[in-house]
Motif scaffolding. Structure first.
Motif, PDB file in Angstrom:
ATOM      1  N   SER A   1       2.663  12.666  -4.079  1.00 36.93           N
ATOM      2  CA  SER A   1       2.590  11.504  -3.200  1.00 36.93           C
ATOM      3  C   SER A   1       3.945  10.833  -2.999  1.00 36.93           C
ATOM      4  O   SER A   1       4.565  10.343  -3.954  1.00 36.93           O
ATOM      5  CB  SER A   1       1.601  10.473  -3.769  1.00 36.93           C
ATOM      6  N   TYR A   2       4.397  10.802  -1.758  1.00 38.81           N
ATOM      7  CA  TYR A   2       5.626  10.093  -1.397  1.00 38.81           C
ATOM      8  C   TYR A   2       5.487   8.607  -1.711  1.00 38.81           C
ATOM      9  O   TYR A   2       6.366   7.989  -2.328  1.00 38.81           O
ATOM     10  CB  TYR A   2       5.910  10.297   0.092  1.00 38.81           C
ATOM     11  N   SER A   3       4.377   8.004  -1.279  1.00 37.15           N
ATOM     12  CA  SER A   3       4.188   6.564  -1.440  1.00 37.15           C
ATOM     13  C   SER A   3       4.143   6.159  -2.907  1.00 37.15           C
ATOM     14  O   SER A   3       4.705   5.134  -3.299  1.00 37.15           O
ATOM     15  CB  SER A   3       2.902   6.118  -0.746  1.00 37.15           C
ATOM     16  N   ALA A   4       3.454   6.964  -3.734  1.00 39.78           N
ATOM     17  CA  ALA A   4       3.354   6.631  -5.153  1.00 39.78           C
ATOM     18  C   ALA A   4       4.724   6.695  -5.823  1.00 39.78           C
ATOM     19  O   ALA A   4       5.066   5.837  -6.649  1.00 39.78           O
ATOM     20  CB  ALA A   4       2.373   7.568  -5.842  1.00 39.78           C
ATOM     21  N   LYS A   5       5.511   7.701  -5.474  1.00 43.59           N
ATOM     22  CA  LYS A   5       6.862   7.798  -6.039  1.00 43.59           C
ATOM     23  C   LYS A   5       7.722   6.624  -5.585  1.00 43.59           C
ATOM     24  O   LYS A   5       8.515   6.071  -6.365  1.00 43.59           O
ATOM     25  CB  LYS A   5       7.502   9.115  -5.621  1.00 43.59           C
ATOM     26  N   TRP A   6       7.571   6.251  -4.336  1.00 43.89           N
ATOM     27  CA  TRP A   6       8.328   5.132  -3.791  1.00 43.89           C
ATOM     28  C   TRP A   6       7.980   3.843  -4.527  1.00 43.89           C
ATOM     29  O   TRP A   6       8.854   3.068  -4.942  1.00 43.89           O
ATOM     30  CB  TRP A   6       8.026   5.059  -2.297  1.00 43.89           C
ATOM     31  N   GLN A   7       6.698   3.623  -4.763  1.00 45.85           N
ATOM     32  CA  GLN A   7       6.282   2.409  -5.455  1.00 45.85           C
ATOM     33  C   GLN A   7       6.689   2.431  -6.927  1.00 45.85           C
ATOM     34  O   GLN A   7       7.106   1.402  -7.480  1.00 45.85           O
ATOM     35  CB  GLN A   7       4.762   2.222  -5.328  1.00 45.85           C
ATOM     36  N   LEU A   8       6.602   3.589  -7.566  1.00 42.12           N
ATOM     37  CA  LEU A   8       7.028   3.681  -8.957  1.00 42.12           C
ATOM     38  C   LEU A   8       8.524   3.429  -9.074  1.00 42.12           C
ATOM     39  O   LEU A   8       8.986   2.796 -10.038  1.00 42.12           O
ATOM     40  CB  LEU A   8       6.673   5.053  -9.544  1.00 42.12           C
ATOM     41  N   GLY A   9       9.287   3.885  -8.090  1.00 42.76           N
ATOM     42  CA  GLY A   9      10.718   3.600  -8.080  1.00 42.76           C
ATOM     43  C   GLY A   9      10.980   2.107  -8.035  1.00 42.76           C
ATOM     44  O   GLY A   9      11.860   1.595  -8.746  1.00 42.76           O
ATOM     45  N   LYS A  10      10.218   1.373  -7.217  1.00 41.60           N
ATOM     46  CA  LYS A  10      10.387  -0.076  -7.149  1.00 41.60           C
ATOM     47  C   LYS A  10       9.995  -0.737  -8.472  1.00 41.60           C
ATOM     48  O   LYS A  10      10.606  -1.727  -8.890  1.00 41.60           O
ATOM     49  CB  LYS A  10       9.551  -0.650  -6.000  1.00 41.60           C
ATOM     50  N   VAL A  11       8.978  -0.183  -9.133  1.00 39.04           N
ATOM     51  CA  VAL A  11       8.579  -0.722 -10.430  1.00 39.04           C
ATOM     52  C   VAL A  11       9.706  -0.531 -11.445  1.00 39.04           C
ATOM     53  O   VAL A  11      10.014  -1.434 -12.237  1.00 39.04           O
ATOM     54  CB  VAL A  11       7.286  -0.044 -10.921  1.00 39.04           C
ATOM     55  N   TYR A  12      10.329   0.643 -11.417  1.00 37.50           N
ATOM     56  CA  TYR A  12      11.463   0.874 -12.321  1.00 37.50           C
ATOM     57  C   TYR A  12      12.565  -0.154 -12.090  1.00 37.50           C
ATOM     58  O   TYR A  12      13.205  -0.624 -13.031  1.00 37.50           O
ATOM     59  CB  TYR A  12      12.016   2.281 -12.112  1.00 37.50           C
ATOM     60  N   VAL A  13      12.785  -0.498 -10.830  1.00 37.30           N
ATOM     61  CA  VAL A  13      13.797  -1.519 -10.521  1.00 37.30           C
ATOM     62  C   VAL A  13      13.405  -2.849 -11.149  1.00 37.30           C
ATOM     63  O   VAL A  13      14.232  -3.533 -11.772  1.00 37.30           O
ATOM     64  CB  VAL A  13      13.972  -1.669  -8.994  1.00 37.30           C
ATOM     65  N   ASN A  14      12.140  -3.228 -11.004  1.00 37.31           N
ATOM     66  CA  ASN A  14      11.683  -4.496 -11.570  1.00 37.31           C
ATOM     67  C   ASN A  14      11.798  -4.519 -13.094  1.00 37.31           C
ATOM     68  O   ASN A  14      12.017  -5.578 -13.690  1.00 37.31           O
ATOM     69  CB  ASN A  14      10.233  -4.766 -11.156  1.00 37.31           C
ATOM     70  N   TYR A  15      11.627  -3.349 -13.708  1.00 38.14           N
ATOM     71  CA  TYR A  15      11.745  -3.244 -15.159  1.00 38.14           C
ATOM     72  C   TYR A  15      13.180  -2.934 -15.603  1.00 38.14           C
ATOM     73  O   TYR A  15      13.411  -2.652 -16.768  1.00 38.14           O
ATOM     74  CB  TYR A  15      10.790  -2.166 -15.696  1.00 38.14           C
TER      75      TYR A  15
ATOM     76  N   LEU B   1      -9.950   7.896  -9.754  1.00 36.83           N
ATOM     77  CA  LEU B   1      -9.656   6.820  -8.807  1.00 36.83           C
ATOM     78  C   LEU B   1      -8.154   6.555  -8.823  1.00 36.83           C
ATOM     79  O   LEU B   1      -7.503   6.648  -9.853  1.00 36.83           O
ATOM     80  CB  LEU B   1     -10.416   5.555  -9.184  1.00 36.83           C
ATOM     81  N   CYS B   2      -7.615   6.210  -7.668  1.00 33.29           N
ATOM     82  CA  CYS B   2      -6.162   6.107  -7.547  1.00 33.29           C
ATOM     83  C   CYS B   2      -5.811   4.962  -6.603  1.00 33.29           C
ATOM     84  O   CYS B   2      -6.484   4.760  -5.588  1.00 33.29           O
ATOM     85  CB  CYS B   2      -5.585   7.429  -7.016  1.00 33.29           C
ATOM     86  N   ILE B   3      -4.773   4.217  -6.940  1.00 31.03           N
ATOM     87  CA  ILE B   3      -4.363   3.113  -6.084  1.00 31.03           C
ATOM     88  C   ILE B   3      -3.752   3.616  -4.787  1.00 31.03           C
ATOM     89  O   ILE B   3      -3.672   2.902  -3.797  1.00 31.03           O
ATOM     90  CB  ILE B   3      -3.365   2.186  -6.813  1.00 31.03           C
ATOM     91  N   ASN B   4      -3.330   4.882  -4.778  1.00 34.50           N
ATOM     92  CA  ASN B   4      -2.697   5.442  -3.583  1.00 34.50           C
ATOM     93  C   ASN B   4      -3.183   6.872  -3.375  1.00 34.50           C
ATOM     94  O   ASN B   4      -2.954   7.732  -4.227  1.00 34.50           O
ATOM     95  CB  ASN B   4      -1.176   5.406  -3.728  1.00 34.50           C
TER      96      ASN B   4
ATOM     97  N   ALA C   1      -1.038   6.713 -10.837  1.00 39.48           N
ATOM     98  CA  ALA C   1      -1.080   7.304  -9.492  1.00 39.48           C
ATOM     99  C   ALA C   1      -0.270   8.596  -9.430  1.00 39.48           C
ATOM    100  O   ALA C   1      -0.705   9.584  -8.820  1.00 39.48           O
ATOM    101  CB  ALA C   1      -0.552   6.302  -8.466  1.00 39.48           C
ATOM    102  N   ILE C   2       0.907   8.613 -10.062  1.00 39.91           N
ATOM    103  CA  ILE C   2       1.741   9.828 -10.054  1.00 39.91           C
ATOM    104  C   ILE C   2       1.047  10.957 -10.809  1.00 39.91           C
ATOM    105  O   ILE C   2       1.105  12.126 -10.406  1.00 39.91           O
ATOM    106  CB  ILE C   2       3.114   9.535 -10.683  1.00 39.91           C
ATOM    107  N   GLN C   3       0.367  10.626 -11.900  1.00 35.63           N
ATOM    108  CA  GLN C   3      -0.340  11.661 -12.666  1.00 35.63           C
ATOM    109  C   GLN C   3      -1.459  12.291 -11.849  1.00 35.63           C
ATOM    110  O   GLN C   3      -1.723  13.493 -11.955  1.00 35.63           O
ATOM    111  CB  GLN C   3      -0.906  11.047 -13.947  1.00 35.63           C
ATOM    112  N   LYS C   4      -2.110  11.481 -11.016  1.00 30.86           N
ATOM    113  CA  LYS C   4      -3.234  11.983 -10.229  1.00 30.86           C
ATOM    114  C   LYS C   4      -2.802  12.556  -8.883  1.00 30.86           C
ATOM    115  O   LYS C   4      -3.482  13.416  -8.326  1.00 30.86           O
ATOM    116  CB  LYS C   4      -4.245  10.853 -10.013  1.00 30.86           C
ATOM    117  N   ARG C   5      -1.678  12.081  -8.341  1.00 30.53           N
ATOM    118  CA  ARG C   5      -1.158  12.550  -7.053  1.00 30.53           C
ATOM    119  C   ARG C   5       0.337  12.813  -7.178  1.00 30.53           C
ATOM    120  O   ARG C   5       1.164  12.065  -6.645  1.00 30.53           O
ATOM    121  CB  ARG C   5      -1.409  11.492  -5.973  1.00 30.53           C
ATOM    122  N   PRO C   6       0.728  13.856  -7.905  1.00 32.25           N
ATOM    123  CA  PRO C   6       2.165  14.082  -8.162  1.00 32.25           C
ATOM    124  C   PRO C   6       2.976  14.385  -6.913  1.00 32.25           C
ATOM    125  O   PRO C   6       4.209  14.296  -6.948  1.00 32.25           O
ATOM    126  CB  PRO C   6       2.163  15.273  -9.129  1.00 32.25           C
TER     127      PRO C   6
END
Length: 597
Positions: free
Chosen positions: A430-444, A293-296, A423-428
Motif C-alpha cells: 500500500s502506497y498510502s499506508a507507507k506514506w502515512q507511516l512515514g509521517k508517523v515516523y516524522v512525528n516520533y 481489518l485495516c485502516i487503509n 496496516a503495513i503488515q496487512k497491506r505491504p
C-alpha cells in the motif's frame, strides 16, 4: 417462526431491560478505546484546528477552519469544540462522546427494528418475539468490529454522528405515525435531520428511506404518505436544501470534483467506479468474516472482468431490491438501506479512498438484520421447547465473539504507530499506508526510518503528492541536509501552487534559519494568507519581518498570533523585544532572535 415467550400473559421481554444490557455490553467492549491517542486526520481536525479552541460564542466553531478537513460539517466541528472545552487535547472525552453516539444509535436501531417487526406488514408473524429479535439485531450491530473505525477513530465520529441522526430521524418519524402527537415527533425528526445534514453529506438519503418505510411498513401509497405527512416531508426537503448549501460552501465539492484524487493519487473517476464493485464485495466479506481489518485498503488495479462480473451481480441485487419495493416487501427496505446509504461513496463520485470501513457503519445493519431474521426462522426446524433456547444461545455466542474481536481491534487504534504498522503488515504494497507511516515516523522523530520509507514513494509513476514531498523536505532538514530540503519545499510549492500552506511555511522557516529573512517573507506571507487563523504562521512571519527591520509589521503579526493562540509565550517574548526596539530601548536589540520550526 419461534413460539412466543411462555409466560402467563405472553408478554414480550422488557424493552428497558434489553436497552440496559445493550448499553452495558457496549461500554464493556469499547472500554479500552478511551485511552487511544489522536490519529491521522485527528491531527488536522482537532490538534491543529484553531476553530475548536473556543466554545462560546459558537460561531467560530460552526464555521470551522480551512486547515481542517471538516469544512461544511459545522455540527461535527462544534462537537470537537465541546470536547476541547471539557478536556483540551486529552483524548478521553473525545472517545467517550464517540461511544455515547454509538450507544444512542444502537438504541434508535433497536426501537426502529422493534416497531417494524410489530407493524401490520408482518401480519403478526413475530408476535411476542419482536423485542427479542430487535435486541439481537442491535446487539450484533453494536458489537461488530467493522464499526470500530466509526467509533474508536475520533475523526470518524462524523460517520457515527450522522448515523445517529439518520436513525433518530427515522425513529421519530415512526413515532409520529404510530403514537399520536404527530406534529411533535415529526418536528423532532426534521430537527435531527438538519443536525445530520450539518454533520455529513450522506444524510441526503434519509428522506427517501423515511418515505420507503412509510410506504412499506405503514402501508401507504407514496402520494398518500406525502399528503398525510406533508409537514414532515416539506421539512426534510428544506433540510436537503440546507445540506446542498453546506456542500457548496465546504470542501466536499472541491474534493469530489476538482480532480484532487486523480492528481494526487493517479486515480480517475472511471477507475474509482470500476473499483467500487470490489469495494462492496469487500464490505460484505468483512461483514461475514471480519478478519484483517485495516485502516487503509489499497489493492492493485482490479481486473476489468472481475469488476464487470461483480458489478453485474450488484446490479441484479439492486434490481431485485427495486422489485421488492414495487411489491412493498420488507426485504426491499433492507436492500434500499444498504445500497442507498452506500451510494454517495460507492458510485461515480470520486473520493480519495476506494474503500473505508466507516462507510459501512449504517449499511452494516442490513445484512445483520437478514442474518438475525434467518436465524430465528431457522429455529422452526427444532423442537419448540429447544428452539428458543438454542437460538438465544447461538446469537449470544455470535455477539460475544464479535464483541471480543471489537475489543481486540481497539488496541490497534492505541496510537498512530500501532495502527499504521498494522496496516503495513496487512497491506505491504500500500502506497498510502507507507506514506502515512512515514509521517508517523516524522512525528516520533524517527527521521532515518522516515527517509527510508518516503524516498521510494517520490519515484512512483503517475502520482503527484506535494504533501509527501513537503514532508520529505522536513525529514531532510532534520537530517541536516538543508539544500536538499529547500529543493523539496520548492518542488512541493511548484507542483500545487498555493494549495498547501505548510509547504510555504516550511520553506520560509528554513530560509529564516539560514539567515535569509528577506527571502522568507514572501513565502510566509502566502502561508498566512492561505490560513490566517494559524498562530504559528503569524509568529514566523513576524520573525522574518523583524529580521528585515520592519518592526511595526512584525509587532502586528505577533499580536495576532497571541490573540489566536490565547497564550503564546514565544510570540509574547518576540513582541516585548520588538516593542523595546520601537520604544528606543537597547540599541543592540535591533535583530530579533532566530526562530525555530
Amino acid at each position: 417462526m419461534l413460539p412466543p415467550p411462555a409466560t402467563g400473559a405472553r408478554k414480550e421481554h422488557s424493552a428497558g431491560l434489553m436497552l440496559l444490557i445493550l448499553f452495558c455490553f457496549g461500554l464493556a467492549i469499547y472500554s479500552n478505546s478511551l485511552t487511544g491517542l489522536f490519529l491521522f486526520d485527528d491531527i488536522q481536525n482537532i490538534v491543529g484546528n484553531p476553530s475548536i479552541r473556543k466554545l462560546w460564542p459558537p460561531w467560530d466553531a460552526l464555521v470551522g477552519s480551512r486547515i481542517s478537513e471538516i469544512s461544511g460539517r459545522p455540527l461535527a466541528n462544534l462537537s470537537f469544540a465541546v470536547n476541547y472545552a471539557i478536556s483540551g487535547l486529552d483524548s478521553w472525552s473525545y472517545h467517550a462522546l464517540n461511544l455515547l453516539f454509538h450507544l444512542l444509535a444502537t438504541g434508535c436501531l433497536f426501537g426502529i427494528a422493534r416497531r417494524a417487526l410489530r407493524s401490520p406488514t408482518f401480519q403478526g408473524r413475530y408476535e411476542g418475539n419482536a423485542t427479542l429479535i430487535a435486541f439481537f439485531l442491535s446487539l450484533l450491530w453494536l458489537a461488530h468490529p467493522l464499526s470500530t473505525q466509526a467509533v474508536t477513530y475520533i475523526t470518524q465520529r462524523i460517520e457515527s454522528m450522522m448515523g445517529l441522526c439518520l436513525l433518530a430521524s427515522l425513529y421519530f418519524s415512526i413515532r409520529g405515525w404510530e403514537d399520536g402527537n404527530r406534529k411533535l415527533w415529526h418536528t423532532l425528526a426534521v430537527a435531527v435531520f438538519f443536525a445530520g445534514a450539518a454533520t455529513k453529506e450522506v444524510m441526503v438519503v434519509a428522506p427517501l428511506l423515511i418515505l420507503l418505510y412509510d410506504v412499506i411498513f405503514e402501508g401507504k401509497t407514496p402520494a398518500d404518505a406525502l399528503r398525510r405527512s406533508s409537514f414532515l416531508y416539506y421539512g426534510l426537503l428544506a433540510g436537503v436544501v440546507f445540506l446542498l448549501a453546506l456542500v457548496l460552501r465546504g470542501d466536499t465539492w472541491e474534493k469530489a470534483f476538482a480532480g484532487g484524487p486523480e492528481k494526487e493519487f493517479g486515480k480517475s473517476t472511471f477507475q474509482y467506479l470500476m473499483n467500487q464493485p470490489n469495494a462492496i464485495a469487500t464490505y460484505l466479506k468483512l461483514t461475514v468474516w471480519p478478519r484483517k481489518l485495516c485502516i487503509n485498503y489499497e489493492w492493485s488495479e482490479v481486473p476489468l472482468w472481475y469488476s464487470l462480473l461483480a458489478g453485474a451481480i450488484i446490479l441484479c441485487l439492486v434490481g431485485y431490491t427495486g422489485w421488492l419495493i414495487r411489491w412493498k416487501r420488507p426485504g426491499g427496505f433492507v436492500g434500499a438501506w444498504f445500497f442507498l446509504i452506500l451510494a454517495p461513496t460507492s458510485s461515480v463520485l470520486p473520493l480519495w479512498c476506494d474503500i473505508e470501513e466507516h462507510r459501512m457503519y449504517l449499511p452494516l445493519a442490513a445484512p445483520i438484520a437478514l442474518f438475525t431474521l434467518a436465524t430465528f426462522r431457522a429455529g422452526k426446524a427444532l423442537p419448540p421447547r429447544l428452539a428458543r433456547t438454542a437460538v438465544i444461545l447461538f446469537l449470544s455466542l455470535v455477539g460475544s465473539v464479535l464483541g471480543y474481536a471489537t475489543y481486540e481491534r481497539n488496541f490497534d487504534y492505541a496510537n498512530s504507530l500501532t495502527i499504521w504498522t498494522d496496516a503495513i503488515q496487512k497491506r505491504p504494497w500500500s502506497y498510502s499506508a507507507k506514506w502515512q507511516l512515514g509521517k508517523v515516523y516524522v512525528n516520533y522523530r524517527m527521521y532515518k526510518e522516515a527517509y527510508e520509507i518516503l524516498l521510494p514513494l517520490t519515484k512512483c509513476e503517475n502520482i503527484e503528492n506535494p504533501t509527501l514531498i513537503n514532508t520529505l523536505g522536513l525529514v531532510l532538514r532534520e537530517l541536516e541536509r538543508p539544500k536538499e530540503a529547500e529543493e523539496m519545499f520548492r518542488s512541493s510549492i511548484t507542483t500545487w501552487p498555493e494549495r498547501d500552506e505548510t509547504a510555504y511555511c516550511n520553506l520560509g522557516g528554513l530560509l529564516l534559519d539560514e539567515g535569509r529573512p528577506a527571502e522568507a517573507v514572501p513565502y510566509l506571507s502566502v502561508a498566512v494568507r492561505l490560513n490566517p487563523q494559524y498562530p504559528k504562521f503569524r509568529r514566523f512571519l513576524g520573525e522574518a519581518l523583524a529580521g528585515c527591520g520592519r518592526y511595526e509589521e512584525a509587532a502586528e503579526q505577533f499580536r495576532k498570533a497571541i490573540e489566536l493562540a490565547g497564550a503564546d509565550p514565544e510570540s509574547q517574548a518576540f513582541l516585548d523585544q520588538i516593542q523595546a526596539i520601537m520604544d528606543g530601548g537597547k540599541k543592540d536589540g535591533g535583530a530579533a532572535p532566530k526562530g525555530q520550526n
